[in-house]
Write an enzyme that holds these catalytic residues in place. Structure first.
Site, short mmCIF file in Angstrom:
data_model
loop_
_atom_site.label_atom_id
_atom_site.label_comp_id
_atom_site.label_asym_id
_atom_site.label_seq_id
_atom_site.Cartn_x
_atom_site.Cartn_y
_atom_site.Cartn_z
N ARG A 199 -37.24 -43.92 -3.91
CA ARG A 199 -37.78 -42.80 -4.66
C ARG A 199 -36.75 -42.19 -5.62
NH1 ARG A 199 -42.53 -41.03 -2.06
NH2 ARG A 199 -42.46 -39.11 -3.27
N ASN A 245 -38.54 -31.94 -3.54
CA ASN A 245 -39.08 -32.99 -4.41
C ASN A 245 -40.11 -32.33 -5.30
OD1 ASN A 245 -40.17 -35.31 -5.56
ND2 ASN A 245 -41.55 -35.67 -3.83
N GLY A 246 -39.95 -32.45 -6.61
CA GLY A 246 -40.87 -31.82 -7.56
C GLY A 246 -40.08 -31.07 -8.61
N GLU A 256 -37.21 -53.14 -17.83
CA GLU A 256 -36.81 -52.23 -16.76
C GLU A 256 -35.72 -52.81 -15.87
OE1 GLU A 256 -39.97 -51.02 -14.04
OE2 GLU A 256 -40.90 -52.98 -14.22
N TRP A 283 -33.65 -38.27 -7.54
CA TRP A 283 -33.87 -38.81 -8.88
C TRP A 283 -33.76 -37.61 -9.81
CZ3 TRP A 283 -37.28 -38.18 -12.99
CH2 TRP A 283 -37.26 -39.20 -13.96
N GLU A 326 -47.12 -56.21 -19.64
CA GLU A 326 -46.46 -56.18 -18.34
C GLU A 326 -45.16 -56.99 -18.36
OE1 GLU A 326 -46.57 -54.43 -15.91
OE2 GLU A 326 -45.74 -55.53 -14.22
N HIS A 381 -48.51 -56.65 -39.07
CA HIS A 381 -48.77 -55.34 -39.69
C HIS A 381 -47.54 -54.44 -39.64
CE1 HIS A 381 -52.94 -56.25 -40.43
NE2 HIS A 381 -52.97 -56.82 -39.24
N CYS A 397 -37.52 -38.47 -5.85
CA CYS A 397 -36.77 -37.79 -4.78
C CYS A 397 -37.49 -38.04 -3.46
CB CYS A 397 -36.62 -36.30 -4.98
SG CYS A 397 -35.70 -35.85 -6.45
N LYS A 425 -39.22 -45.44 -7.62
CA LYS A 425 -40.44 -46.18 -7.33
C LYS A 425 -41.69 -45.32 -7.44
CE LYS A 425 -42.51 -49.88 -5.53
NZ LYS A 425 -42.68 -50.86 -6.60
C1 F6R Z 1 -43.09 -50.86 -13.23
C2 F6R Z 1 -43.58 -49.90 -12.26
C3 F6R Z 1 -44.18 -48.64 -12.78
C4 F6R Z 1 -45.41 -48.25 -11.94
C5 F6R Z 1 -45.92 -46.88 -12.37
C6 F6R Z 1 -47.17 -46.49 -11.61
O1 F6R Z 1 -42.55 -51.98 -12.59
O2 F6R Z 1 -43.49 -50.10 -11.09
O3 F6R Z 1 -44.52 -48.73 -14.13
O4 F6R Z 1 -46.39 -49.23 -12.12
O5 F6R Z 1 -44.92 -45.93 -12.15
O6 F6R Z 1 -46.93 -46.46 -10.25
P1 F6R Z 1 -48.12 -46.44 -9.21
O7 F6R Z 1 -48.84 -47.74 -9.30
O8 F6R Z 1 -47.45 -46.24 -7.89
O9 F6R Z 1 -49.01 -45.28 -9.59
#
Ligand code: F6R
Length: 606
Positions: free
Chosen positions: A27, A100-101, A486, A74, A479, A502, A2, A601
């Site tokens: 966000r 937000n929260g 995603e 969000w 990764e 396994h 958010c 994000k």
């Molecule tokens: C995946 C992605 C998330 C962030 C995670 C941590 O593409 O972006 O998995 O890596 O939410 O975010 P930060 O680095 O901002 O703490």
């Protein structure tokens, strides 16, 4: 998650709120809304869907008001809908609130309010705040805010308008990010400083529990006990984020392509002719040989960066190194002491679990170093020392340059720490320095993947993809799988190559795609055996390897060839084609690449 924005000044608030929301949309993007105030009362407009839907709705309205709050959501409590969009308004329309929260005790507060006859219009936790404010208000907004705060548990940044005070904007922050922007005859609030950069670089970071009252010309803060408090304004040095994608169809592709420059900006300030310099860390330990354990804590891709770094840190420094997910670390009562160095890794510097882990580590007496991209973020401010990655603003929700610069910074740290502890020979030191110096150029070569688009299109219709690797190749597999799932919504799993048999190998059947990451020197033969195990069961294998090792894998189906790179930097170089792979697959499937469903994000709720 958010984004909240607020404005009070002399200009119409609505266009500024919409511009701010555009910068905060990363966000959350389930719905968006705004409220503005004048002596005629509050006007609210909110819509489910992307910000563009709200922009369209606002076009038809006459909104000259010069104070307002905005929100991009969000969803946590209540599905995305017009009704659940913020701002939430009290029954008689006296108060509007953006949040937000999470208000953790909202259910009991809601029951109490409903028993008093209050009719709720949403399923959110936030709406209780608007109703409570109206219930306790006796003409003094500040007192009403403090009274309501004393009833809330949880995490919240709030923006509050009161129809009785149309020249004033109130805000609160507790365990959720909030920054005040100080302008000339105008003031702002935002969840993230990047939303303020087009308007002002003078900012104030409220402390935990502060209540803020802003007018066009004034900013008054009270601490959590209600005492007036002065917080110094700071000058932010960041550049305003590029508002457009330039020649690129998506921010993600732009950010992938920016990686050589981001790596150069991250590494160059720390590389000298003779070694690695990390002045930021000097003095944290009188003697770095006192450190007896490292614990890296992070979430998501940052956790994967930590996983890649673990291999290098143990190899170069000899220190036992753990990597933990912040959401697990914070509740597992880890044994820590002043000689355990905790390294938290976060692109945004606002991730709720990582921040909580940082606080827990400090509470348990461990020194904390943060690897952070966003200067001035909460994690940067609360850590003992900060190593800043220089990725620049990352707009696409899926991280790319944020991740690779984290890996690069942790690599620098590994070399620096090994040197401080005397565990590196001069020859090793020189060769590691060369690897770091060469990394931006090698990353640029890794971007040149002429066959990747075709390969991605071929695999775009698959339901599942497996990624396997050993050592840092395994960290990259984690990764790569995350990137693919995603943004393309294909089910992807990463396995340590030796682990597949396994259990999970039972899922491999005719045509199952397996991407084998095979860059790690010394383990190629082992990986080759693992590749044969899956091809024997019908898997179609794509092997990612280096020029030097490519001949070994020539018979193993598709082979993607990367420039040779030593273990220290392999997790950066290898991740780049995997980002591109995920990007092209998502593109072929017609996905919303920069804003994948259900994601945001900056994850500021736990
Ligand atoms: C995946 C992605 C998330 C962030 C995670 C941590 O593409 O972006 O998995 O890596 O939410 O975010 P930060 O680095 O901002 O703490």
């Amino acid at each position: 998650m958010c984004g909240i924005i607020g404005y009070v000044g002399n200009k119409p608030a609505a266009p500024l709120l919409l511009q701010g929301l555009a910068r905060l949309e990363y966000r959350g993007y389930d719905s968006a809304g705004l409220a503005v105030a004048d002596w005629g009362g509050l006007t609210v407009c909110k819509r489910q869907g992307r910000l563009a839907v709200l922009e369209e709705a606002v076009k038809g309205l006459h909104l000259p008001q010069t104070v307002g709050i905005g929100h991009t959501r969000w969803a946590t409590h209540g599905r995305p809908s017009d009704g659940n969009a913020h701002p939430h308004v009290s029954e008689s329309g006296l108060f509007a609130v953006v949040h937000n929260g999470i208000i953790e005790n909202y259910a009991s507060l809601r029951r109490e309010l409903e028993a008093d006859g209050v009719v709720f219009r949403s399923d959110t936790d936030t709406e209780v705040v608007a109703h409570l404010l109206e219930q306790v208000y006796d003409g003094d907004v500040k007192t009403a805010v403090f009274t309501v705060l004393s009833r809330l548990t949880g995490a919240y940044a709030l923006g509050i308008l009161c129809a009785d005070r149309p020249g004033e904007l109130f805000a609160v922050c507790k365990a959720s990010p909030l920054v005040i922007g100080v302008g000339a005859e105008e003031q702002f609030i935002a969840s993230d400083v990047t939303a303020l950069l087009p308007y002002t670089r003078q900012v104030i970071w409220p402390a935990e529990g502060d209540v803020v009252r802003l007018t066009a010309s004034d900013c008054i803060l009270w601490d959590a006990t209600g005492q007036p408090v002065c917080r110094q304004a700071e000058q932010v040095m960041m550049e305003a984020m590029a508002a457009d994608k330039g020649e690129f169809p998506h921010f993600m592709l732009k950010e992938i392509m920016e990686q050589p420059a981001a790596l150069e900006a991250t590494l160059a300030p720390h590389l000298t002719d003779t070694g690695v310099r990390l002045e930021e860390l000097e003095g944290l330990f009188a003697d770095w040989r006192q450190v007896h354990r490292l614990v890296i804590v992070a979430c998501g891709s940052a956790y994967h960066a930590g996983t890649a770094a673990k291999y290098q840190l143990e190899r170069l420094t000899g220190l036992p190194t753990e990597v933990d997910l912040a959401s697990e670390f914070r509740y597992r009562e880890p044994p820590l002491n002043p000689y355990t160095l905790v390294v938290v890794v976060s692109q945004s510097g606002e991730t709720a679990d990582t921040l909580a882990a940082l606080r827990e580590a400090k509470r348990r007496g461990a020194p904390v170093v943060a690897v952070v991209n966003v200067a001035g973020s909460t994690i940067a401010r609360e850590s003992d020392r900060v190593l800043h990655t220089q990725a620049g603003p990352e707009v696409a929700v899926a991280t790319t340059k944020g991740y690779t610069t984290q890996v690069a910074m942790l690599g620098l740290f590994a070399v620096w720490l090994a040197h401080k502890r005397g565990s590196l020979s001069a020859v090793q030191g020189t060769s590691l320095l060369h690897a770091l110096q060469a990394l931006p150029a090698v990353a640029a070569r890794a971007l040149e993947q002429p066959h990747l688009c075709r390969l991605a299109e071929k695999l775009a219709r698959q339901e599942q993809v497996y990624f396997i690797g050993r050592n840092t190749d395994y960290a990259v597999a984690l990764e790569a799988a995350l990137k693919l799932k995603e943004i393309s919504y294909i089910h992807a799993e990463a396995y340590a190559a030796g682990e597949l048999k396994h259990g999970t190998i039972s899922l491999i059947e005719e045509g199952t795609p397996v991407v084998a990451l095979a860059c790690h020197r010394g383990l190629q033969q082992k990986l080759l055996s693992n590749i044969r195990e899956v091809t024997a069961r019908g898997a179609q294998v794509v092997t990612v390897t280096t020029e030097e090792q490519a001949p070994l894998f020539a018979e193993e189906g598709e082979v993607l060839i990367l420039p040779d790179t030593p273990p220290l930097t392999a997790a950066v170089v290898e991740a780049i084609p995997m980002q591109l792979f995920a990007y092209y697959v998502a593109k072929a499937r017609g996905c919303d690449i920069d804003k994948p469903r259900n994601l945001a994000k900056s994850v500021t709720v736990e």
